[in-house]
Design a protein around this motif. Structure first.
Motif, PDB file in Angstrom:
ATOM      1  N   THR A 156      -3.593  -3.519   5.718  1.00 40.30           N
ATOM      2  CA  THR A 156      -4.424  -3.502   4.578  1.00 40.30           C
ATOM      3  C   THR A 156      -5.080  -2.306   4.399  1.00 40.30           C
ATOM      4  OG1 THR A 156      -4.844  -5.920   4.982  1.00 40.30           O
ATOM      5  CG2 THR A 156      -6.529  -4.924   3.651  1.00 40.30           C
ATOM      6  N   HIS A 157      -5.052  -1.734   2.901  1.00 39.39           N
ATOM      7  CA  HIS A 157      -5.723  -0.512   2.740  1.00 39.39           C
ATOM      8  C   HIS A 157      -7.181  -0.635   2.380  1.00 39.39           C
ATOM      9  CE1 HIS A 157      -6.420   3.424   0.810  1.00 39.39           C
ATOM     10  NE2 HIS A 157      -5.302   4.019   1.532  1.00 39.39           N
ATOM     11  N   PRO A 158      -8.230   0.194   2.707  1.00 38.65           N
ATOM     12  CA  PRO A 158      -9.484  -0.168   2.408  1.00 38.65           C
ATOM     13  C   PRO A 158      -9.731  -0.104   0.934  1.00 38.65           C
ATOM     14  CG  PRO A 158      -9.278   1.818   3.317  1.00 38.65           C
ATOM     15  CD  PRO A 158      -7.790   1.317   3.677  1.00 38.65           C
ATOM     16  N   ARG A 159      -8.991   0.611   0.072  1.00 39.66           N
ATOM     17  CA  ARG A 159      -9.280   0.515  -1.097  1.00 39.66           C
ATOM     18  C   ARG A 159      -7.922   0.094  -2.043  1.00 39.66           C
ATOM     19  NH1 ARG A 159     -12.512   6.276  -2.410  1.00 39.66           N
ATOM     20  NH2 ARG A 159     -14.393   5.961  -1.219  1.00 39.66           N
ATOM     21  N   GLY A 160      -8.161  -0.497  -3.374  1.00 42.55           N
ATOM     22  CA  GLY A 160      -6.988  -0.755  -4.028  1.00 42.55           C
ATOM     23  C   GLY A 160      -6.686  -2.292  -3.584  1.00 42.55           C
ATOM     24  N   ILE A 161      -5.332  -2.658  -4.205  1.00 46.11           N
ATOM     25  CA  ILE A 161      -5.040  -3.911  -4.068  1.00 46.11           C
ATOM     26  C   ILE A 161      -3.765  -3.925  -3.145  1.00 46.11           C
ATOM     27  CG2 ILE A 161      -3.303  -3.608  -5.785  1.00 46.11           C
ATOM     28  CD1 ILE A 161      -3.647  -6.615  -6.554  1.00 46.11           C
ATOM     29  N   THR A 162      -3.658  -5.306  -2.348  1.00 48.84           N
ATOM     30  CA  THR A 162      -2.804  -5.228  -1.520  1.00 48.84           C
ATOM     31  C   THR A 162      -1.903  -6.669  -1.810  1.00 48.84           C
ATOM     32  OG1 THR A 162      -4.132  -4.330   0.568  1.00 48.84           O
ATOM     33  CG2 THR A 162      -2.315  -5.793   1.125  1.00 48.84           C
ATOM     34  N   HIS A 163      -0.703  -6.360  -1.852  1.00 49.10           N
ATOM     35  CA  HIS A 163       0.400  -7.359  -2.050  1.00 49.10           C
ATOM     36  C   HIS A 163       0.757  -8.143  -1.032  1.00 49.10           C
ATOM     37  CE1 HIS A 163       0.285  -6.373  -6.388  1.00 49.10           C
ATOM     38  NE2 HIS A 163       0.328  -5.134  -5.939  1.00 49.10           N
ATOM     39  N   ILE A 164       0.694  -9.436  -1.047  1.00 48.90           N
ATOM     40  CA  ILE A 164       1.328 -10.232   0.013  1.00 48.90           C
ATOM     41  C   ILE A 164       2.330 -11.279  -0.785  1.00 48.90           C
ATOM     42  CG2 ILE A 164       0.943 -12.411   1.828  1.00 48.90           C
ATOM     43  CD1 ILE A 164      -1.999 -11.161   2.257  1.00 48.90           C
ATOM     44  N   ASN A 165       3.457 -10.877  -0.715  1.00 50.50           N
ATOM     45  CA  ASN A 165       4.611 -11.490  -1.611  1.00 50.50           C
ATOM     46  C   ASN A 165       5.338 -12.477  -0.896  1.00 50.50           C
ATOM     47  OD1 ASN A 165       3.698  -9.783  -3.795  1.00 50.50           O
ATOM     48  ND2 ASN A 165       5.127  -8.151  -3.271  1.00 50.50           N
TER      49      ASN A 165
END
Length: 318
Positions: free
Chosen positions: A25-34
């Protein structure tokens, strides 16, 4: 140091990640769990999902329309009943999709006289649909040569993806659209020439031959209603949106269907019934007997009263 100060702030506690959180998980922006879809999914291009000029409602409607099966209703009232937006915003979003080539709407008249709207959805505007692969005939088995009892092992070859040899007959011939039945008529040729010359007014209106043949009947309907070819050309090329036109044929089809002029009123001719022809009154004449003005289809000397009395002032004077 032996006294405890309760007013001091506590030490910062380490951040405990959620057990379901992704390890990267990045502290900024979106995180995709596909998760890979296996049923009930639709492939949508990023050119639509991330379109720079379409509104969010237009992008959502475009995704929804592409996910529907063939034959589903996508008129304004049906979409307004499905989504919370009103008919005005739905109609505006559909016009956006049509201007950028994702939709094409044409009006057709059924044999019963009812006019219906036929909608075509393009998941990739401007691209030509791929032809389905043709089945290849099964090859006849060839006789295999006799093998020895202890054949020598083949040398080890590197892992290279083998490709079938290209043959001249493997390339399918180019396919051209069939010529419409009315292509030989003068009206169809005039309409086709008008559509083909639109690229002189705007290079973005360069149409393929199949779109020219498809739109020519709509232009012919304008010509049959008394519209001059120059007026049709100005209507189709006026006020074009800025930027590239992904599907110019869809924009022209929309304008031809929505801006069609009304038919000209009938003109009175010699064969028109007398009830609808204007009647001109007879000319005015002056009676020679009583000097009264009256109307007569021919120049008479006396009015009706003088003729019925049987008195002729000219004969009496004689």
């Amino acid at each position: 140091m032996d006294k405890r100060n309760f007013s001091a702030p506590p030490c910062a506690q380490p951040r405990i990640p959620h057990p379901d959180a992704h390890p990267r998980t990045h502290p900024r922006g979106i995180t995709h769990i596909n998760v890979r879809h296996t049923t009930r999914f639709t492939v949508i291009g990023n050119h639509l999902a991330q379109h720079r000029q379409l509104s969010g409602l237009a992008i959502g409607l475009g995704v929804h329309i592409q996910s529907l099966p063939t034959g589903a209703r996508v008129d304004i009232k049906t979409l307004a009943a499905r989504f919370p937006e009103g008919e005005t915003r739905i109609a505006s979003a559909l016009r956006e999709l049509e201007a950028h080539g994702y939709l094409a709407r044409t009006r057709e008249r059924l044999p019963s006289g009812r006019v219906v709207t036929h909608t075509v959805s393009y998941n990739q505007p401007g691209a030509t649909p791929a032809e389905p692969p043709q089945p290849q005939p099964a090859a006849s088995p060839e006789p295999t040569p006799a093998t020895t009892a202890n054949p020598a092992p083949d040398p080890v070859q590197p892992d290279v993806e083998a490709s079938p040899p290209a043959t001249p007959s493997a390339t399918p011939p180019a396919k051209f659209p069939p010529t419409p039945p009315g292509a030989a008529t003068p009206d169809h040729r005039t309409a086709a020439d008008l559509l083909a010359r639109l690229r002189h007014d705007d290079p973005r209106l360069l149409l393929p031959q199949r779109d020219v043949d498809r739109l020519a009947p709509a232009v012919t309907a304008w010509l049959d209603r008394g519209a001059a070819p120059e007026a049709v050309r100005r209507t189709l090329t006026a006020g074009l949106p800025e930027g590239p036109l992904l599907h110019p044929a869809g924009l022209l089809a929309h304008r031809l269907a929505e801006l069609v002029p009304p038919p000209l009123p009938a003109v009175a001719t010699a064969t028109t019934p007398a009830a609808v022809r204007p009647v001109r009154p007879f000319p005015m004449e002056n009676c020679d007997g009583c000097d009264r003005a009256f109307r007569s289809p021919k120049p008479d000397l006396r009015c009706r009263d003088c003729r019925s009395a049987g008195s002729d002032p000219l004969e009496t004077a004689a």
